[in-house]
Design a protein around this motif. Structure first.
Motif, PDB file in Angstrom:
ATOM      1  N   ASP A 245     -63.506 -62.474 -35.208  1.00 17.07           N
ATOM      2  CA  ASP A 245     -62.116 -62.500 -35.686  1.00 17.07           C
ATOM      3  C   ASP A 245     -61.827 -61.364 -36.659  1.00 17.07           C
ATOM      4  OD1 ASP A 245     -61.553 -64.722 -34.166  1.00 17.07           O
ATOM      5  OD2 ASP A 245     -61.999 -66.145 -35.783  1.00 17.07           O
ATOM      6  N   TRP A 246     -62.864 -60.658 -37.078  1.00 18.77           N
ATOM      7  CA  TRP A 246     -62.714 -59.577 -38.051  1.00 18.77           C
ATOM      8  C   TRP A 246     -63.031 -58.230 -37.431  1.00 18.77           C
ATOM      9  CZ3 TRP A 246     -65.828 -61.783 -42.827  1.00 18.77           C
ATOM     10  CH2 TRP A 246     -65.050 -62.768 -43.462  1.00 18.77           C
ATOM     11  N   ARG A 247     -62.276 -57.219 -37.893  1.00 16.22           N
ATOM     12  CA  ARG A 247     -62.619 -55.842 -37.614  1.00 16.22           C
ATOM     13  C   ARG A 247     -63.719 -55.409 -38.596  1.00 16.22           C
ATOM     14  NH1 ARG A 247     -57.096 -53.278 -39.057  1.00 16.22           N
ATOM     15  NH2 ARG A 247     -57.327 -54.896 -40.648  1.00 16.22           N
ATOM     16  N   ALA A 248     -64.299 -54.258 -38.335  1.00 16.66           N
ATOM     17  CA  ALA A 248     -65.336 -53.757 -39.239  1.00 16.66           C
ATOM     18  C   ALA A 248     -64.784 -53.609 -40.659  1.00 16.66           C
ATOM     19  CB  ALA A 248     -65.881 -52.427 -38.726  1.00 16.66           C
ATOM     20  N   ARG A 249     -63.584 -53.073 -40.799  1.00 10.54           N
ATOM     21  CA  ARG A 249     -63.019 -52.893 -42.137  1.00 10.54           C
ATOM     22  C   ARG A 249     -62.749 -54.240 -42.811  1.00 10.54           C
ATOM     23  NH1 ARG A 249     -58.103 -50.738 -43.886  1.00 10.54           N
ATOM     24  NH2 ARG A 249     -58.036 -52.669 -45.062  1.00 10.54           N
ATOM     25  N   ASP A 250     -62.458 -55.283 -42.032  1.00 12.62           N
ATOM     26  CA  ASP A 250     -62.276 -56.619 -42.606  1.00 12.62           C
ATOM     27  C   ASP A 250     -63.592 -57.139 -43.170  1.00 12.62           C
ATOM     28  OD1 ASP A 250     -59.606 -56.614 -41.760  1.00 12.62           O
ATOM     29  OD2 ASP A 250     -60.100 -57.569 -39.856  1.00 12.62           O
ATOM     30  N   LEU A 251     -64.676 -56.866 -42.472  1.00 17.87           N
ATOM     31  CA  LEU A 251     -65.981 -57.295 -42.955  1.00 17.87           C
ATOM     32  C   LEU A 251     -66.305 -56.614 -44.276  1.00 17.87           C
ATOM     33  CD1 LEU A 251     -68.573 -58.921 -42.420  1.00 17.87           C
ATOM     34  CD2 LEU A 251     -69.468 -56.934 -41.203  1.00 17.87           C
ATOM     35  N   VAL A 252     -65.977 -55.325 -44.379  1.00 16.09           N
ATOM     36  CA  VAL A 252     -66.177 -54.614 -45.642  1.00 16.09           C
ATOM     37  C   VAL A 252     -65.325 -55.240 -46.739  1.00 16.09           C
ATOM     38  CG1 VAL A 252     -65.946 -52.388 -46.811  1.00 16.09           C
ATOM     39  CG2 VAL A 252     -66.776 -52.474 -44.452  1.00 16.09           C
ATOM     40  N   ALA A 253     -64.083 -55.592 -46.422  1.00 14.48           N
ATOM     41  CA  ALA A 253     -63.213 -56.236 -47.405  1.00 14.48           C
ATOM     42  C   ALA A 253     -63.812 -57.548 -47.884  1.00 14.48           C
ATOM     43  CB  ALA A 253     -61.830 -56.469 -46.797  1.00 14.48           C
ATOM     44  N   HIS A 254     -64.407 -58.287 -46.972  1.00  4.94           N
ATOM     45  CA  HIS A 254     -65.063 -59.545 -47.362  1.00  4.94           C
ATOM     46  C   HIS A 254     -66.233 -59.284 -48.306  1.00  4.94           C
ATOM     47  CE1 HIS A 254     -67.438 -63.157 -47.288  1.00  4.94           C
ATOM     48  NE2 HIS A 254     -68.401 -62.535 -46.642  1.00  4.94           N
TER      49      HIS A 254
ATOM     50  N   ILE B   2     -66.657 -56.874 -50.355  1.00  4.07           N
ATOM     51  CA  ILE B   2     -66.101 -56.520 -51.663  1.00  4.07           C
ATOM     52  C   ILE B   2     -65.560 -57.768 -52.348  1.00  4.07           C
ATOM     53  CG2 ILE B   2     -64.304 -55.190 -52.824  1.00  4.07           C
ATOM     54  CD1 ILE B   2     -64.540 -53.195 -50.423  1.00  4.07           C
ATOM     55  N   GLY B   3     -64.885 -58.619 -51.579  1.00  2.00           N
ATOM     56  CA  GLY B   3     -64.327 -59.839 -52.151  1.00  2.00           C
ATOM     57  C   GLY B   3     -65.384 -60.767 -52.705  1.00  2.00           C
ATOM     58  N   VAL B   4     -66.533 -60.842 -52.030  1.00  2.00           N
ATOM     59  CA  VAL B   4     -67.627 -61.666 -52.538  1.00  2.00           C
ATOM     60  C   VAL B   4     -68.062 -61.162 -53.908  1.00  2.00           C
ATOM     61  CG1 VAL B   4     -70.051 -62.288 -52.215  1.00  2.00           C
ATOM     62  CG2 VAL B   4     -68.467 -62.439 -50.305  1.00  2.00           C
TER      63      VAL B   4
ATOM     64  N   GLU C 114     -61.681 -70.431 -45.315  1.00  2.00           N
ATOM     65  CA  GLU C 114     -60.464 -70.172 -46.088  1.00  2.00           C
ATOM     66  C   GLU C 114     -60.760 -69.210 -47.236  1.00  2.00           C
ATOM     67  OE1 GLU C 114     -57.149 -72.572 -48.790  1.00  2.00           O
ATOM     68  OE2 GLU C 114     -58.424 -73.681 -47.386  1.00  2.00           O
ATOM     69  N   TRP C 115     -61.896 -69.431 -47.892  1.00  2.00           N
ATOM     70  CA  TRP C 115     -62.295 -68.554 -48.999  1.00  2.00           C
ATOM     71  C   TRP C 115     -62.585 -67.141 -48.507  1.00  2.00           C
ATOM     72  CZ3 TRP C 115     -67.609 -66.933 -50.085  1.00  2.00           C
ATOM     73  CH2 TRP C 115     -67.719 -66.195 -51.275  1.00  2.00           C
ATOM     74  N   THR C 116     -63.372 -67.019 -47.442  1.00  2.00           N
ATOM     75  CA  THR C 116     -63.734 -65.687 -46.964  1.00  2.00           C
ATOM     76  C   THR C 116     -62.518 -64.938 -46.422  1.00  2.00           C
ATOM     77  OG1 THR C 116     -64.370 -66.549 -44.787  1.00  2.00           O
ATOM     78  CG2 THR C 116     -66.105 -66.369 -46.448  1.00  2.00           C
ATOM     79  N   GLN C 117     -61.599 -65.655 -45.784  1.00  2.00           N
ATOM     80  CA  GLN C 117     -60.418 -64.991 -45.243  1.00  2.00           C
ATOM     81  C   GLN C 117     -59.518 -64.463 -46.348  1.00  2.00           C
ATOM     82  OE1 GLN C 117     -60.089 -64.230 -42.111  1.00  2.00           O
ATOM     83  NE2 GLN C 117     -58.091 -63.230 -42.358  1.00  2.00           N
ATOM     84  N   ARG C 118     -59.535 -65.102 -47.499  1.00  2.00           N
ATOM     85  CA  ARG C 118     -58.732 -64.601 -48.627  1.00  2.00           C
ATOM     86  C   ARG C 118     -59.169 -63.197 -49.019  1.00  2.00           C
ATOM     87  NH1 ARG C 118     -59.066 -69.950 -50.984  1.00  2.00           N
ATOM     88  NH2 ARG C 118     -60.621 -69.236 -52.505  1.00  2.00           N
ATOM     89  N   HIS C 119     -60.458 -62.903 -48.910  1.00  2.00           N
ATOM     90  CA  HIS C 119     -60.940 -61.560 -49.233  1.00  2.00           C
ATOM     91  C   HIS C 119     -60.290 -60.522 -48.320  1.00  2.00           C
ATOM     92  CE1 HIS C 119     -64.858 -63.817 -50.402  1.00  2.00           C
ATOM     93  NE2 HIS C 119     -63.949 -63.899 -51.362  1.00  2.00           N
ATOM     94  N   VAL C 120     -60.153 -60.878 -47.056  1.00  2.00           N
ATOM     95  CA  VAL C 120     -59.572 -59.965 -46.078  1.00  2.00           C
ATOM     96  C   VAL C 120     -58.075 -59.813 -46.311  1.00  2.00           C
ATOM     97  CG1 VAL C 120     -59.180 -59.567 -43.615  1.00  2.00           C
ATOM     98  CG2 VAL C 120     -61.357 -60.554 -44.394  1.00  2.00           C
ATOM     99  N   GLU C 121     -57.380 -60.933 -46.469  1.00  2.00           N
ATOM    100  CA  GLU C 121     -55.931 -60.883 -46.621  1.00  2.00           C
ATOM    101  C   GLU C 121     -55.519 -60.145 -47.891  1.00  2.00           C
ATOM    102  OE1 GLU C 121     -54.006 -61.624 -44.245  1.00  2.00           O
ATOM    103  OE2 GLU C 121     -55.587 -62.504 -43.011  1.00  2.00           O
ATOM    104  N   ALA C 122     -56.273 -60.322 -48.962  1.00  2.00           N
ATOM    105  CA  ALA C 122     -55.936 -59.670 -50.232  1.00  2.00           C
ATOM    106  C   ALA C 122     -56.048 -58.154 -50.136  1.00  2.00           C
ATOM    107  CB  ALA C 122     -56.832 -60.192 -51.347  1.00  2.00           C
ATOM    108  N   ARG C 123     -56.795 -57.658 -49.148  1.00  2.00           N
ATOM    109  CA  ARG C 123     -57.037 -56.222 -49.033  1.00  2.00           C
ATOM    110  C   ARG C 123     -56.494 -55.661 -47.717  1.00  2.00           C
ATOM    111  NH1 ARG C 123     -60.655 -58.980 -51.744  1.00  2.00           N
ATOM    112  NH2 ARG C 123     -61.459 -58.099 -53.721  1.00  2.00           N
ATOM    113  N   ARG C 124     -55.645 -56.429 -47.076  1.00  2.00           N
ATOM    114  CA  ARG C 124     -55.147 -56.072 -45.746  1.00  2.00           C
ATOM    115  C   ARG C 124     -54.472 -54.706 -45.726  1.00  2.00           C
ATOM    116  NH1 ARG C 124     -56.632 -58.081 -41.245  1.00  2.00           N
ATOM    117  NH2 ARG C 124     -56.158 -60.247 -41.801  1.00  2.00           N
ATOM    118  N   ASP C 125     -53.723 -54.382 -46.774  1.00  2.00           N
ATOM    119  CA  ASP C 125     -52.926 -53.156 -46.769  1.00  2.00           C
ATOM    120  C   ASP C 125     -53.622 -51.973 -47.442  1.00  2.00           C
ATOM    121  OD1 ASP C 125     -50.858 -54.500 -45.474  1.00  2.00           O
ATOM    122  OD2 ASP C 125     -49.981 -55.183 -47.362  1.00  2.00           O
ATOM    123  N   ARG C 126     -54.857 -52.126 -47.828  1.00  2.00           N
ATOM    124  CA  ARG C 126     -55.561 -51.031 -48.497  1.00  2.00           C
ATOM    125  C   ARG C 126     -56.207 -50.101 -47.479  1.00  2.00           C
ATOM    126  NH1 ARG C 126     -58.555 -54.187 -53.544  1.00  2.00           N
ATOM    127  NH2 ARG C 126     -56.722 -55.408 -54.165  1.00  2.00           N
ATOM    128  N   THR C 127     -56.244 -48.841 -47.808  1.00  2.00           N
ATOM    129  CA  THR C 127     -56.949 -47.884 -46.961  1.00  2.00           C
ATOM    130  C   THR C 127     -58.456 -48.047 -47.162  1.00  2.00           C
ATOM    131  OG1 THR C 127     -57.016 -46.154 -48.640  1.00  2.00           O
ATOM    132  CG2 THR C 127     -55.037 -46.266 -47.234  1.00  2.00           C
TER     133      THR C 127
END
Length: 228
Positions: A42-51, A53-55, A71-84
């Motif tokens: 369900d995640w792209r590579a950049r989403d995994l990196v965002a996770h 960082i979120g951890v 729910e917790w792990t997905q918050r890491h992705v959503e919080a960084r969705r718009d970052r380069t």
């Protein structure tokens, strides 16, 4: 839980490998960071990196969910969705010294997340590496012990690495099942990254059936073999 200076060193090395891999990929083939991750489809590579960082961020804020759920792990992705990607790496770089200190003085848990997901990321990018790291060996031992704690009275499980001097057994006595594979494959097995078919191919003795669910401790076993 006490910190661990060896784990802190391994965390730093894993962080440097992963951040360097991401930075290089961003320069050479930025589209690769949009690929789905086989271990977390369900995640792209950049989403995994965002996770990852979120951890680290949540660890420093004492905001890690007890159940480590979706729910917790997905918050890491959503919080960084718009970052380069460079912005993601900048955030991680700012956090890294404090995470390393936390691992050294307080809790080595962040090492497991970055080591496991390093291989997930490499799987998505088709870039092997880090297989013989001290961090992976430490996480393998830790996750094997966690796996062993849930086995109850079903008999000892024994793991034997075919390419290095590493064996592990969950308890004394004759093992109910013996698995033989490379040390890397056994590390991925105890972190729920090997299919049922792969696990069965590692059986050297005994019946794996009663223990299959135990290998799914970090989530359902993949249905297709992962590249890494």
């Amino acid at each position: 839980m006490a910190g661990d200076t060896d784990a802190a060193r391994e965390w730093r090395e894993a962080y440097e490998r992963v951040s360097g891999l991401v930075a290089t990929t961003q320069l050479r083939d930025p589209g690769a960071l949009e690929r789905a991750v086989p271990a977390t489809p369900d995640w792209r590579a950049r989403d995994l990196v965002a996770h990852m960082i979120g951890v680290g961020s949540d660890t420093l804020r004492d905001a890690v969910d007890d159940d480590l759920g979706e729910e917790w792990t997905q918050r890491h992705v959503e919080a960084r969705r718009d970052r380069t990607v460079p912005e993601l790496l900048e955030e991680w770089s700012e956090l890294a010294p404090r995470i390393e200190e936390h691992v050294a003085t307080t809790d080595p848990a962040p090492l497991g997340d970055v080591v496991i997901h390093e291989q997930d990321l490499r799987s998505a990018l088709g870039t092997p590496g880090g297989r013989a790291s001290g961090g992976l060996a430490m996480v393998r031992e830790q996750m094997a012990d966690t796996f062993g704690e849930g086995l109850g009275e079903r008999g000892p499980v024994r793991l034997e690495a075919t390419d290095e001097d590493w064996t592990w057994q969950s308890a004394d006595g004759d093992p109910a099942v013996v698995l033989r594979a490379s040390g890397f494959d056994l590390a991925r097995a105890v972190t729920s990254r090997r299919t049922e078919e792969q696990l069965r191919s590692y059986v050297a003795a005994g019946d794996l059936g009663p223990f299959l669910d135990d290998f799914a401790g970090l989530g359902p076993l993949p249905t297709q073999a992962l590249p890494e």
